[in-house]
Structures are given as structure tokens and as C-alpha cells.
Design a protein around this motif. Structure first.
Motif, mmCIF file in Angstrom:
data_model
loop_
_atom_site.group_PDB
_atom_site.id
_atom_site.type_symbol
_atom_site.label_atom_id
_atom_site.label_comp_id
_atom_site.label_asym_id
_atom_site.label_seq_id
_atom_site.Cartn_x
_atom_site.Cartn_y
_atom_site.Cartn_z
ATOM 1 N N UNK A 70 10.687 -6.320 -2.251
ATOM 2 C CA UNK A 70 9.614 -7.013 -1.544
ATOM 3 C C UNK A 70 8.509 -6.044 -1.129
ATOM 4 N N UNK A 71 8.900 -4.849 -0.663
ATOM 5 C CA UNK A 71 7.901 -3.869 -0.236
ATOM 6 C C UNK A 71 7.026 -3.434 -1.411
ATOM 7 N N UNK A 72 7.639 -3.260 -2.590
ATOM 8 C CA UNK A 72 6.849 -2.941 -3.792
ATOM 9 C C UNK A 72 5.828 -4.055 -4.077
ATOM 10 N N UNK A 73 6.287 -5.284 -3.963
ATOM 11 C CA UNK A 73 5.417 -6.439 -4.212
ATOM 12 C C UNK A 73 4.240 -6.444 -3.239
ATOM 13 N N UNK A 74 4.514 -6.162 -1.971
ATOM 14 C CA UNK A 74 3.464 -6.150 -0.956
ATOM 15 C C UNK A 74 2.489 -4.994 -1.176
ATOM 16 N N UNK A 75 3.025 -3.808 -1.483
ATOM 17 C CA UNK A 75 2.169 -2.630 -1.667
ATOM 18 C C UNK A 75 1.222 -2.803 -2.852
ATOM 19 N N UNK A 76 1.667 -3.541 -3.859
ATOM 20 C CA UNK A 76 0.853 -3.736 -5.062
ATOM 21 C C UNK A 76 -0.099 -4.925 -4.946
ATOM 22 N N UNK A 77 -0.002 -5.693 -3.867
ATOM 23 C CA UNK A 77 -0.800 -6.916 -3.716
ATOM 24 C C UNK A 77 -2.246 -6.583 -3.342
ATOM 25 N N UNK A 78 -3.218 -7.377 -3.790
ATOM 26 C CA UNK A 78 -4.630 -7.136 -3.442
ATOM 27 C C UNK A 78 -4.898 -7.081 -1.943
ATOM 28 N N UNK A 79 -4.120 -7.786 -1.140
ATOM 29 C CA UNK A 79 -4.315 -7.734 0.312
ATOM 30 C C UNK A 79 -4.127 -6.309 0.825
ATOM 31 N N UNK A 80 -3.111 -5.606 0.288
ATOM 32 C CA UNK A 80 -2.863 -4.223 0.710
ATOM 33 C C UNK A 80 -4.021 -3.314 0.337
ATOM 34 N N UNK A 81 -4.634 -3.573 -0.812
ATOM 35 C CA UNK A 81 -5.757 -2.750 -1.261
ATOM 36 C C UNK A 81 -7.022 -3.008 -0.447
ATOM 37 N N UNK A 82 -7.157 -4.228 0.088
ATOM 38 C CA UNK A 82 -8.394 -4.602 0.784
ATOM 39 C C UNK A 82 -8.358 -4.295 2.279
ATOM 40 N N UNK A 83 -7.143 -4.148 2.857
ATOM 41 C CA UNK A 83 -7.021 -3.899 4.296
ATOM 42 C C UNK A 83 -6.140 -2.662 4.494
ATOM 43 N N UNK A 84 -6.724 -1.498 4.817
ATOM 44 C CA UNK A 84 -5.961 -0.251 4.870
ATOM 45 C C UNK A 84 -4.740 -0.293 5.781
ATOM 46 N N UNK A 85 -4.852 -0.944 6.951
ATOM 47 C CA UNK A 85 -3.692 -0.934 7.846
ATOM 48 C C UNK A 85 -2.543 -1.753 7.273
#
Length: 349
Positions: A70-85
Motif C-alpha cells: 500500500x505504501x508503494x502505491x501511495x508513494x507512486x500516486x500523483x497526489x504524493x507528487x503534487x503535495x510534498x508533505x
């Protein structure tokens, strides 16, 4: 027309309340329901946060393989790329799960990325502290102690007066661990004392158990078999009994107690408690299992059980190799070489 998000808010509150009560199965299910409601409302950010809560539930109940996915999925998601925190949160969680699985180089990489995303951002100083802790832990477990100590100095610089006591306590705990590992025993004791002053069993018994277990482990690795170390062990055992503890927690507690028996010279007790742990190495991270194997192998060697102890010591070296903890693997192999040299000398005599 805007979507009614009140069912989502209710589901989110239920999930977070279950997580706070340590009912991780219910929290995971409720967070999944909230995530579905968020997707139905077209809100990716809320969906992302509920999947993060699911992953945190998996981590906290010890399901690290599922947490990593799940963490891999979240880290690779566009939301993670758009919001640094948010990206930092995903990479911290990924680093924690990777470390727990013994994937140390990947854990270092993920924690470094998390730290880089929030470094210098005052509003996200707490996330930077968490990222530093994850990075330091992965470096230390890898045997990269000089790097770990440098990162400890960065972590300490973040501990200003605005940081709450629990957060500061956890940070001083991590710094103390590395101090012990780098032969700074006096500083290690001082940092752990600072941590103990800030952490409280009345606020979080599980955290208190883990702190005392880790403190005892570090003191034993520094060859400190004194009353303070025994008190850490006893506090950890009592707190673990109170909270129940997972099978992994109980195995790690057995490792610490077995190590205590070894350094205090009670070889029979050390072997008695550590030998059964060997059949459950698959439950532990590979570097933790390697620690247990190394202590067990040395205890059996000192008992005169040469053949089996050599097999267990080879297993310890292989487990460290699996975790990419090359310096620690080399330490075991150096020990094996010295033992075999002694055996050849006595056989020749």
C-alpha cells in the motif's frame, strides 16, 4: 452540484477512533469504506489519506508485507507528487515497512526521499523529524554508523522548544541508540535518560515497552550488563505483558532477555530462550533474526557445541547478507574465521 461528504466524515472519524483504540482490523475496514466514499465523491486527496490510514493500521498490527504494498502505491500516486508533505508521509511509511522486512538499502532510499521533501519547511518540521528517525534507523541497522550519527546531529538540530515531549522523547531515543552503537556509551545513556524523562507509560504503554526494549538492546550491544540495563528489560517485559504484544514483539523481547543471559554468562539460560526463536526467524526482520542467530551461535560455541554453533553462525552471516547489512555480516564472518583458526590450532596441538 457538490457531493454530500457527511457519510465520509463519519466513516473517517470511526476509522481514526478505532486506530486510536488499537483496533487495527476495524480501523482498516472502516478506512477502506471511507476511501470508497471519497472516490465516489470524486475526492482523490481524501481517498489518499484513508488508504494511508489503512497502511498505518497494517504497520501497527505487524502486517508489513501488506503495508509495503500500500505504501508503494501511495508513494507512486500523483497526489504524493503534487503535495510534498503527503509524499513525505508515504515515503516514511514505506521506509518503516521496508526496514521491518529487512530491505535496508530500499528503506534508506525511501527515508532519504521523505527527508528531502520536507527539509527546511518549518510547517512540516514534525514530518522532517519522523523522516530523520526512519533514515537513522535504516542506516544504523545497515551498519552505516558514521552516516547514521551525522543524521542524528541533523535530527537533534530540529528539536527546538516548540517540539512536544513525546516527539522529542522518540528522537532522543533514536539518537541514544546510535550513540551506543558508535561506542559513545556515556552519551547514549544521557540521550536515553532524556528520552525516558519525556516518554510516559501513562500516556502510551506500548511505546514505553518498545522504548525500554530498545534501550536494553542498545545497552547490551555496548556490553553494559548493569542494573540499569536489567531495569530496562524488566520494564519492557512488564509493559509488553500489559499491552499483550504481537508475536513479533514477544520474539524481540525474548531476544533481549536471551542476550542479557549471554552477556551475564548464563549460557544455558541464553540457549534455552533463544533456541526456540530460531524456528520463528521468518516472523522477524532478517537483520533481527541475524542478531538472534549470532548470539545463539556464540552461546552454543562457548558451551562446546561446535558443529551446530558453526551452522547457526553461518546462518547469521547469511541473514545479514540478505538484509544487505554487509558490515555486520563481515563481523560475523570475522568471528567465524577466528573460531576456526582456534580449532585448527587446538587440533594441531
Amino acid at each position: 452540484m457538490s457531493q454530500d461528504l457527511s457519510p465520509f466524515v463519519i466513516a473517517e472519524l470511526e476509522a481514526r477512533e478505532s486506530w486510536k483504540r488499537r483496533d487495527y482490523i476495524a480501523g482498516y475496514t472502516q478506512a477502506g469504506h471511507a476511501a470508497e466514499l471519497a472516490i465516489a465523491a470524486g475526492d482523490e486527496h481524501r481517498w489518499w489519506k484513508m488508504v494511508l490510514l489503512q497502511a498505518e493500521c497494517l504497520r501497527d498490527q505487524g502486517s508489513f508485507e501488506e503495508c509495503e504494498l500500500l505504501a508503494h502505491k501511495l508513494a507512486a500516486h500523483p497526489v504524493s507528487a503534487s503535495v510534498p508533505d503527503l509524499g513525505a508521509r508515504a515515503h516514511i511509511l514505506l521506509a518503516q515497512s521496508l526496514q521491518a522486512l529487512g530491505k535496508l538499502p530500499e528503506a534508506v532510499e525511501s527515508a532519504s526521499m521523505a527527508a528531502g521533501l520536507v527539509a527546511g519547511d518549518f510547517e512540516n518540521v514534525y514530518l522532517h523529524i519522523q523522516a530523520q528517525q526512519a533514515l537513522i534507523a535504516a542506516l544504523a541497522e545497515s551498519g552505516r554508523l558514521a552516516e547514521a550519527w551525522r543524521e542524528c546531529l541533523v535530527l537533534e538540530s530540529l528539536l527546538t522548544d516548540i517540539i512536544d515531549e513525546d516527539t522529542a522523547g522518540k528522537a532522543y531515543w533514536v539518537i541514544g541508540n546510535v550513540a551506543f552503537l558508535t561506542q559513545r556509551a556515556t552519551e547514549g545513556s544521557e540521550y536515553h535518560d532524556m528520552a525516558g524523562e519525556r516518554l510516559s507509560p501513562s500516556r502510551d504503554v506500548d511505546l514505553w515497552a518498545r522504548f525500554n526494549r530498545a534501550s536494553a538492546d542498545m545497552r547490551l550491544k555496548a556490553q553494559l550488563s548493569d542494573g540499569a540495563t536489567l531495569r530496562c528489560i524488566e520494564r519492557a517485559e512488564l509493559a509488553t505483558e500489559v499491552v499483550g504484544g504481537s508475536e513479533r514483539d514477544l520474539l524481540e523481547m525474548a531476544l533481549v532477555r536471551g542476550h542479557w543471559y549471554y552477556v551475564t554468562g548464563d549460557l544455558d539460560a541464553a540457549v534455552q530462550i533463544l533456541a526456540p526463536v530460531r524456528s520463528k526467524f521468518h516472523i522477524l526482520a532478517s537483520h533481527t533474526a541475524a542478531d538472534a542467530a549470532f548470539i545463539l551461535g556464540k552461546a552454543m560455541m562457548e558451551q562446546g557445541n561446535d558443529t551446530e554453533s558453526l551452522q547457526i553462525l553461518e546462518e547469521a552471516a547469511t541473514l545479514f547478507d540478505t538484509a544487505a547489512a554487509t558490515e555486520r555480516s563481515a563481523m560475523v564472518r570475522d568471528y567465524l574465521v577466528s573460531i576456526k583458526r582456534q580449532q585448527r590450532f587446538h587440533q594441531g596441538g
